[in-house]
Write a protein that holds these residues in place. Structure first.
Motif, PDB file in Angstrom:
ATOM      1  N   ALA A 177       0.819  -1.211   0.000  1.00 15.52           N
ATOM      2  CA  ALA A 177       0.000   0.000   0.000  1.00 15.52           C
ATOM      3  C   ALA A 177       0.852   1.261   0.000  1.00 15.52           C
ATOM      4  O   ALA A 177       0.545   2.237  -0.675  1.00 15.52           O
ATOM      5  CB  ALA A 177      -0.930   0.005   1.209  1.00 15.52           C
ATOM      6  N   GLY A 178       1.940   1.257   0.783  1.00 19.38           N
ATOM      7  CA  GLY A 178       2.781   2.447   0.901  1.00 19.38           C
ATOM      8  C   GLY A 178       3.033   2.794   2.358  1.00 19.38           C
ATOM      9  O   GLY A 178       3.386   1.940   3.164  1.00 19.38           O
ATOM     10  N   VAL A 179       2.805   4.061   2.706  1.00 24.27           N
ATOM     11  CA  VAL A 179       3.029   4.538   4.075  1.00 24.27           C
ATOM     12  C   VAL A 179       1.800   4.214   4.930  1.00 24.27           C
ATOM     13  O   VAL A 179       0.668   4.520   4.557  1.00 24.27           O
ATOM     14  CB  VAL A 179       3.289   6.056   4.092  1.00 24.27           C
ATOM     15  CG1 VAL A 179       3.484   6.547   5.523  1.00 24.27           C
ATOM     16  CG2 VAL A 179       4.505   6.394   3.237  1.00 24.27           C
ATOM     17  N   VAL A 180       2.036   3.608   6.082  1.00 31.52           N
ATOM     18  CA  VAL A 180       0.968   3.219   7.003  1.00 31.52           C
ATOM     19  C   VAL A 180       1.213   3.894   8.344  1.00 31.52           C
ATOM     20  O   VAL A 180       2.327   3.867   8.871  1.00 31.52           O
ATOM     21  CB  VAL A 180       0.932   1.686   7.194  1.00 31.52           C
ATOM     22  CG1 VAL A 180      -0.165   1.289   8.180  1.00 31.52           C
ATOM     23  CG2 VAL A 180       0.731   0.986   5.855  1.00 31.52           C
ATOM     24  N   VAL A 181       0.168   4.501   8.904  1.00 37.28           N
ATOM     25  CA  VAL A 181       0.240   5.081  10.241  1.00 37.28           C
ATOM     26  C   VAL A 181      -0.415   4.118  11.220  1.00 37.28           C
ATOM     27  O   VAL A 181      -1.543   3.677  11.004  1.00 37.28           O
ATOM     28  CB  VAL A 181      -0.458   6.453  10.317  1.00 37.28           C
ATOM     29  CG1 VAL A 181      -0.526   6.949  11.765  1.00 37.28           C
ATOM     30  CG2 VAL A 181       0.273   7.464   9.461  1.00 37.28           C
ATOM     31  N   SER A 182       0.282   3.802  12.300  1.00 34.02           N
ATOM     32  CA  SER A 182      -0.244   2.900  13.328  1.00 34.02           C
ATOM     33  C   SER A 182      -0.405   3.664  14.635  1.00 34.02           C
ATOM     34  O   SER A 182       0.581   4.088  15.247  1.00 34.02           O
ATOM     35  CB  SER A 182       0.700   1.704  13.534  1.00 34.02           C
ATOM     36  OG  SER A 182       0.726   0.893  12.375  1.00 34.02           O
TER      37      SER A 182
END
Length: 224
Positions: free
Chosen positions: A116-121
């Motif tokens: 997907a790319g950049v993921v914020v957790s």
């Protein structure tokens, strides 16, 4: 230098961030994504397994830090570290899982999955090391980059130490970033993270109120 000495020398205020710092973290994650996505599955698995080993190897020192922050028992602190290591190992197993499926009509017809790319957790304060490892392990294993955003109430042992052992295990710069903030800065930091169009996925564990904010902001993006 001992592990305990290393981490206790970092003042909490040095991790507080504003919107500019958030953009810099997203810049780093976006820049690192193509290289990490192209990294072989076996290499990604090796990094996660190496980080799990480092957590277990440093259980005694890290448990001491966790206890000082939370006043928890030794057994509870060690449980958090062992389970976090286990989460990284489970994620590592996903790195080499097949990502394509054959379709009816012949062997030349198949579907595949891409990163997907950049993921914020978003990670909560309770059981933060476990929740942090669980939130990012599979995300990293399949080739995405991550921004860990711990709760303002989360102990220091949440994102920083997980990111540190991953880096020591060979994770390239920018693949994992930690965005921490004071309560007063939380709304601006969260909005800056989710509003950035380069953030392609959000994972969230936390309160209902904060979850509503995290769910509403992506819908407000132009051209969503």
């Amino acid at each position: 230098m001992s592990v305990t000495g290393l981490y206790q020398m970092i003042p909490a205020t040095d991790a507080d961030v504003g919107a500019a710092d958030v953009r810099a973290a997203v810049d780093a994650a976006a820049a690192a994504f193509p290289g990490w996505a192209a990294t072989g599955a076996a290499k990604r698995r090796t990094v996660l397994l190496g980080a799990a080993h480092l957590l277990e190897e440093r259980t005694e020192a890290l448990a001491g830090i966790l206890r000082q922050e939370t006043a928890g028992s030794l057994a509870w602190a060690e449980f958090n570290i062992r389970l976090a290591a286990g989460q990284l190992r489970q994620g590592a197993a996903m790195a080499t899982r097949p990502v394509a499926e054959l379709l009816a009509g012949g062997p030349d017809r198949a579907t595949g999955r891409e990163q997907a790319g950049v993921v914020v957790s978003f990670v909560p304060w309770n059981g933060s090391m476990i929740h942090c490892a669980r939130a990012i392990a599979v995300t990293l294993a399949v080739g995405n980059t991550v921004l860990i955003r711990p709760s303002a109430d989360a102990p220091f042992t949440c994102g920083i130490i997980i990111a540190d052992v991953l880096a020591e295990a060979g994770l390239p710069d920018g693949v994992v970033n930690v965005v921490a903030n004071d309560h007063a800065d939380a709304p601006a930091a969260v909005e800056a993270l989710i509003a950035d169009p380069r953030v392609r996925r959000v994972t969230f564990t936390g309160s209902i109120r904060a979850g509503r904010v995290a769910g509403r902001l992506p819908a407000q993006r132009p051209g969503r």
